[in-house]
Design a protein around this motif. Structure first.
Motif: not given
Length: 333
Positions: A176-180, A217-220, A252-253, A283-284
């Motif tokens: 999962n993308y996690r925003s720093i 912190h961002n696992d992606s 887009v998703d 984009g992730s």
């Protein structure tokens, strides 16, 4: 590729609008949008899209083409609409590792394809799993710029002799993308309105140890492939393996918006945007029915502009007529 996978989420709703409901529709350059649509529509192999692509190449009135063969569809999933921007960065690098250039741009290892999700960013960069396998495409001099290259998904690398290679998205580890940026806000380092790409970069450089932990912190983790065959005067390759166009292509998703579809964008904020764009990238971090990333262009100026975009609004997907009505409940058809 041509059709969305309808999510099994009860809050997803579909509504057909009229073109008169699209703010600024009549004032847009529909011919410019049609040209971008033609760039990727041949890759849409479902019959309705294939027929529209053939018609698109013969169309002489772009606005009439879109109004005649499409219906605007508003897709919502309960999440707040959000527009951001992205760009194609240029990094300083080398084809070999040196004392200055020691941060690798990796291609995707085969086991990352087979196992989903694969290792986290931390594991990829600290376990040694990538070393000695010839997976390095190039080496760059700044781990922060490399991190943001992964966020953007494509870019250019300029070597000391002036040669330039291009890299494009080659896959991801499935984490999962996690925003720093959001993490810095959560920690109380910044307020939401203060966060931008430049602010994050400067903080990481001022705090190298904590900065490295922040990046972890961002696992992606995004892998790349070299795409230097794309001419320099064209945009980078998007998810459809075709060059994307500044201010006409969006990410887009695809769970909600089919890749290749025209999308009417009504972005509010400091620089409002009313424009017909084409969904040609993913984009992730782009998740949700009303989530889009606007491709701004190449270089630092485009990067600064992209970094300022974090705006509300709405996006309306233009669907082939029969496909649009197929989404509606039976009673409304």
């Amino acid at each position: 590729m041509a059709g969305p996978t309808v999510p099994n989420e009860p809050e997803t709703q579909y509504a057909i609008l009229g073109f008169e409901d699209l703010d600024g529709w009549a004032e847009d350059d529909h011919a410019a949008a049609l040209e971008v649509f033609r760039n990727t529509c041949a890759d849409l192999d479902e019959p309705d899209w294939a027929s529209l692509c053939a018609l698109a190449h013969d169309a002489t009135d772009a606005r009439q083409f879109f109004e005649l063969f499409f219906r605007p569809m508003m897709i919502t999933d309960g999440q707040e609409p959000l527009f951001t921007g992205y760009f194609e960065p240029e990094l300083s690098g080398s084809p070999v590792r040196t004392g200055r250039y020691r941060y690798p741009i990796y291609s995707m290892p085969p086991e990352a394809h087979a196992q989903r999700p694969w290792l986290t960013r931390r594991d990829i960069l600290t376990s040694g799993v990538m070393e000695g396998r010839g997976l390095e495409i190039a080496w760059v001099d700044d781990p922060v710029e490399l991190f943001f290259l992964q966020v953007q998904g494509s870019g250019r690398v300029r070597f000391p002799d002036g040669r330039v290679i291009r890299v494009g998205y080659g896959g991801a580890n499935g984490q999962n993308y996690r925003s720093i940026g959001q993490e810095l806000v959560r920690r109380g380092v910044y307020q939401p309105h203060q966060v931008s790409a430049d602010v994050i970069k400067n903080w990481v450089r001022r705090n190298p140890t904590d900065g490295q932990e922040l990046l972890f912190h961002n696992d992606s983790y995004v892998f790349f492939r070299e795409v230097s065959q794309v001419p320099a005067d064209q945009g980078p390759l998007g998810a459809m393996n075709r060059s994307i166009t500044p201010m006409r292509s969006i990410a887009v998703d695809p769970a909600f918006t089919p890749l290749g579809a025209p999308v009417w964008v009504e972005k509010d904020g400091r620089d409002p945007l009313r424009r017909l764009m084409i969904a040609q990238d993913t984009g992730s971090a782009i998740k949700g029915a009303q989530r889009a990333d606007v491709f701004i262009g190449t270089g630092d100026q485009a990067g600064r502009k992209a970094g300022r975009i974090k705006d509300p609004g709405r996006m309306v997907v233009l669907m082939p007529i029969q496909r649009a009505y197929a989404f509606l409940p039976e009673a409304l058809q």
